[in-house]
Motif scaffolding. Sequence first.
Motif, PDB file in Angstrom:
ATOM      1  N   PRO A 418      91.304 153.676  49.252  1.00  0.00           N
ATOM      2  CA  PRO A 418      90.859 154.274  47.904  1.00  0.00           C
ATOM      3  C   PRO A 418      90.177 153.602  47.421  1.00  0.00           C
ATOM      4  N   MET A 419      89.379 153.876  45.935  1.00  0.00           N
ATOM      5  CA  MET A 419      88.109 153.202  45.413  1.00  0.00           C
ATOM      6  C   MET A 419      88.639 151.971  44.987  1.00  0.00           C
ATOM      7  N   ALA A 420      89.760 151.948  44.262  1.00  0.00           N
ATOM      8  CA  ALA A 420      90.539 150.677  43.671  1.00  0.00           C
ATOM      9  C   ALA A 420      91.891 150.574  43.767  1.00  0.00           C
ATOM     10  N   LEU A 421      92.752 149.464  43.323  1.00  0.00           N
ATOM     11  CA  LEU A 421      93.811 149.021  43.275  1.00  0.00           C
ATOM     12  C   LEU A 421      94.430 148.762  42.050  1.00  0.00           C
ATOM     13  N   ARG A 422      95.625 149.035  41.635  1.00  0.00           N
ATOM     14  CA  ARG A 422      96.149 148.844  40.186  1.00  0.00           C
ATOM     15  C   ARG A 422      96.743 147.482  40.423  1.00  0.00           C
ATOM     16  N   LEU A 423      96.541 146.315  39.851  1.00  0.00           N
ATOM     17  CA  LEU A 423      97.233 144.891  39.745  1.00  0.00           C
ATOM     18  C   LEU A 423      98.250 145.021  38.723  1.00  0.00           C
ATOM     19  N   GLY A 424      98.041 145.745  37.300  1.00  0.00           N
ATOM     20  CA  GLY A 424      99.090 145.602  36.457  1.00  0.00           C
ATOM     21  C   GLY A 424      98.521 146.473  35.099  1.00  0.00           C
ATOM     22  N   ASP A 425      98.840 145.982  34.123  1.00  0.00           N
ATOM     23  CA  ASP A 425      98.476 146.658  32.973  1.00  0.00           C
ATOM     24  C   ASP A 425      97.728 145.640  31.958  1.00  0.00           C
ATOM     25  N   LEU A 426      96.918 146.199  30.969  1.00  0.00           N
ATOM     26  CA  LEU A 426      96.205 145.407  30.146  1.00  0.00           C
ATOM     27  C   LEU A 426      96.633 145.998  28.588  1.00  0.00           C
ATOM     28  N   HIS A 427      96.728 145.032  27.749  1.00  0.00           N
ATOM     29  CA  HIS A 427      97.062 145.694  26.193  1.00  0.00           C
ATOM     30  C   HIS A 427      96.556 144.398  25.403  1.00  0.00           C
ATOM     31  N   LEU A 428      96.518 144.891  24.178  1.00  0.00           N
ATOM     32  CA  LEU A 428      96.089 144.034  22.917  1.00  0.00           C
ATOM     33  C   LEU A 428      97.102 143.838  22.006  1.00  0.00           C
ATOM     34  N   PRO A 429      97.270 142.924  21.222  1.00  0.00           N
ATOM     35  CA  PRO A 429      98.340 142.432  20.418  1.00  0.00           C
ATOM     36  C   PRO A 429      98.609 143.562  19.098  1.00  0.00           C
ATOM     37  N   GLU A 430      97.398 144.272  18.809  1.00  0.00           N
ATOM     38  CA  GLU A 430      97.475 145.103  17.551  1.00  0.00           C
ATOM     39  C   GLU A 430      98.004 146.458  18.125  1.00  0.00           C
ATOM     40  N   SER A 431      98.071 146.634  19.552  1.00  0.00           N
ATOM     41  CA  SER A 431      98.597 148.111  20.100  1.00  0.00           C
ATOM     42  C   SER A 431      99.345 147.785  21.494  1.00  0.00           C
ATOM     43  N   LEU A 439      92.635 148.108  36.985  1.00  0.00           N
ATOM     44  CA  LEU A 439      92.190 148.555  38.401  1.00  0.00           C
ATOM     45  C   LEU A 439      91.126 147.641  38.941  1.00  0.00           C
ATOM     46  N   VAL A 440      91.299 147.119  40.096  1.00  0.00           N
ATOM     47  CA  VAL A 440      89.939 146.432  40.595  1.00  0.00           C
ATOM     48  C   VAL A 440      89.824 147.285  42.059  1.00  0.00           C
ATOM     49  N   ARG A 441      88.313 147.005  42.252  1.00  0.00           N
ATOM     50  CA  ARG A 441      87.739 147.736  43.478  1.00  0.00           C
ATOM     51  C   ARG A 441      88.131 147.073  44.816  1.00  0.00           C
ATOM     52  N   LEU A 442      88.267 147.981  45.822  1.00  0.00           N
ATOM     53  CA  LEU A 442      88.679 147.775  47.130  1.00  0.00           C
ATOM     54  C   LEU A 442      87.215 148.126  47.879  1.00  0.00           C
ATOM     55  N   PRO A 443      87.029 147.227  48.942  1.00  0.00           N
ATOM     56  CA  PRO A 443      87.723 145.892  49.389  1.00  0.00           C
ATOM     57  C   PRO A 443      87.901 144.680  48.288  1.00  0.00           C
TER      58      PRO A 443
END
Length: 667
Positions: A418-431, A439-443
């Motif tokens: 695949p193009m990329a891999l999910r390593l987790g989630d990102l969010h900001l304190p207001e939401s 997502l980070v690119r592979l390899p």
Amino acid sequence: MAAELVRGQNHPLSRTRLEIRVAVGKPVVAAATLGDERGRIHGVEWVAHPGTPTLPGLEVSKQAAADHRLAVDLDAMPEAVHRVSVLLALPLGADGPTRFGAVAAPFVAVTGLDGTEVASYTITGLDAESAVVALELYRRQGAWKVRAVGQGYAGGLAELLTDQGLSQAAHLAGGINEAVAQGLARSVASPPPRTADGDRTRQTATPGTGPEGGGATTPGAAGAVAPQPSTSPYGAHGAGAPPSGYPADPAPAQPTTPGTGGPVDYSHPRRQTGAPPSPAPTAPPAPPGQAARPVAGDATGWSMEERLYNQVWGMFEDLARTMAAYRSAVDFADSRMEKELDQALSDPRSRIGGQGDAAREAAQAKHAQLVDQARAALDRDLAQLAAESEVVEPALPPAFAGWDNPVWHGYRVPMEIPMALRLGDLHLPESPELRIPMLVRLPLERGLWIDSGGGESLDGSFADPHELRRLALDTAVAHAARLLAVYPVGEFAVHVIDPAGSAAQALVPLVHTGVLAAPPAVGAAGVADVLARLTQRVDLVQMAVRGGAADSLPPGLDTAEQLLIVNDFPHGFDDRAVTQLRYLADEGPAVGVHLMMVADRADAAGYGPLLDPLWRSLMRLTPLPDDHLADPWVGHAWTYEPSLVPPGSQVLQRVLGEVATARTKYR
């Protein structure tokens, strides 16, 4: 690391689908020629220019612009093509400079589709020239390279094309200038339309803003607004590489008119999509007076996977931009209130009686009004992004999906990386409820460091050190399992170093399913053996690549991507092992050997600054939510939350079982 080229220098290309970005500061014409082994052009059909912007594997802009993005797919080039030359020329008859000596030095960069910069070149030393060969991509012994050229021509495009062997050079140069003049005559920019509530709409590409113009998006660019290189935490670029700049707002788009573009899709302020290379889903018609509803996969891209990747990037950048606007508005309101209070109370007489109180109340009322307006705009944008997230998340493929996504229940071992891999989630304190997949690119272009060190959590509590280490190991196992799951059979191998055997319980899913390349290495002898084998592999592959003999590797060498998980560092490591580990972290990713450290940096404090480069070379992740991912371009501290398997779920065992079964059949 991106290469900064000088005239005549070349650099290997590890990717075949590329984007060439041009920045001059003044409108220029961008074109490209296809040449044979001697660099000769066989006919006008071998030239991509504003009048004929598309050739197999190549797309250029349709008009003159100060910035261009050219799309290149080297795999789609005809076999007879051995050289792709990128040309820049000053448009004739325009109210602008007639020689490159009167403009800023042109800058040209070769990037991946995710914005990762591969090589760049600043063309200096130009004077009377009005056309220049900026750089060339050429094929040598089956591999592609880029060379900085910078060859200028005072006679313009006609002289340049003649020098490349085109007999109809003068006629073609005239046709190019005519096409550019017509494009300039048509390019009358207008502001983006607004709905009744002031929301701007996302539109399909129009001249000057999409792949046909010199602007914001190109097929396959990473992001609904093609992600510019960015140091944001959303991509360990590398993987993008970049990271090196927060994307600027795209140029205003022209309204879409019937017959000239696609339908107007649902939008978020200032995000745009270009006409996709393949049909993309479109949003269903919206009820009168309401914004169009979101649809998954409406970004540009060559496949649904790429469109979803670009859409997630667009959501990340939209959230970053709208939050930056909100914070900026609140800061302005605060500073304005302070200034008004200072002015009103600077005269001691105004502090007597009700005059001072009235001034204070008026300033506070203005402050509240500004903050409320900013919050209303933020809430509108967050609602729009939340609606988009609700339709995008269920549509994500396994590599992009969380472990709780139903797509894993129908998992099958893929046939392609695949193009990329999910390593987790990102969010900001207001939401905090709006999560953007990380997502980070592979390899992988950087190793991973799962920080098992103790510290204060976001809620102010302190995590138990033993529990934190357990969570760090669970996070590492989840990431390793995902990597094994998204690679085809035989394309990825995992090794584990666990000197003291303390990770035995956490490694059960990997050990019992038999997906590890070998049992976890224990003791100092096991550490030395694994590091010696992987170091030797890096050395052999490096020598083969540098010597142009990639097909001469030893027959027993495993050519699959390798991942080394290291637990309890530096326990069991002597000075030689530490040196080898640093070597793998620095040199391994380029030849398919990746590192995942599960460690507390404080445990290795005895080495002093010796290991500082090691920690800096790795992407730090945490087993608990943490706001350590900083985005200096917009001033955000993104909260990272790892992607873990839900408690009690058997999805990890099931997926690893599928991987093990597929390996058995493959053998």
